[in-house]
Design an enzyme around this catalytic site. Sequence first.
Site, short mmCIF file in Angstrom:
data_model
loop_
_atom_site.label_atom_id
_atom_site.label_comp_id
_atom_site.label_asym_id
_atom_site.label_seq_id
_atom_site.Cartn_x
_atom_site.Cartn_y
_atom_site.Cartn_z
N SER A 115 -17.74 2.41 2.82
CA SER A 115 -17.42 3.21 4.00
C SER A 115 -16.73 4.51 3.59
CB SER A 115 -16.55 2.38 4.95
OG SER A 115 -16.46 2.97 6.23
N ASP A 167 -25.19 -1.81 11.53
CA ASP A 167 -23.85 -1.24 11.33
C ASP A 167 -23.43 -0.52 12.61
OD1 ASP A 167 -21.60 0.27 10.52
OD2 ASP A 167 -22.30 0.28 8.45
N HIS A 198 -21.24 -3.74 9.62
CA HIS A 198 -20.42 -2.93 8.70
C HIS A 198 -19.62 -3.88 7.82
CE1 HIS A 198 -18.82 0.95 7.54
NE2 HIS A 198 -17.57 0.51 7.66
#
Length: 223
Positions: A115, A167, A198
């Site tokens: 991320s 996600d 995610h």
Amino acid sequence: MLDCLERDTGPEPLYSVIWLHGLGADAGDFWPIVPELGLPASPAWRFVFPNAPVRPVTINGGMPMRAWFDFLSRDSISPMDTDGIAASCRALEELIEREEQRGIARNRIMLAGFSQGGAIALRTALLSDRPVAGIVALSTFLPPLEPLEPSASANGLPCLAAHGRYDEVLPLRLGLDSRARLEAAGCHVEWREYEMGHQVCGPELADISVFMQKVSGAMTGTG
């Protein structure tokens, strides 16, 4: 310099991977996955897990948490906290240089990140004037580079880019856009999609292990 946790897979590591966590996590987030990668005992790897600075994060009501940069909107990655991104990239470069001082050649140092951490890893590698061994970019995106441009060291740079199809934090389209930009910069991108949100999944860890072993095998015998 950022404080870090470290974990070696064996004595006298020949390779290093600097692995950056995501927003609100910390250096311990990926520390447990090292044995799950199933890397061979030799050559050994040193895993370096740095802590991001604690800073207020706009999308979380200004609450202080560990973050590589501020996220300004839940609806878009633009506008970006360019100052925060640049500062974190400089901090990552300091960690790369420290690994070099500890005897790990730069072309045996891999960058990885999830991320937010992946965004910093990607930008740092593409703008560096000397290439690293490769990049593992997980559920992430490539921040804007302008007014800078990818350096020549991006040409041929191995990159494993992976994203969840569902996600909800950083949609798949951001990963696909980053893939196109990485390829345009000359990176050799291995793209993977998984049936997940995610997060990180078992098949993804297996693919990371294969990628790391392939890259390290290709570098064996180089300085």
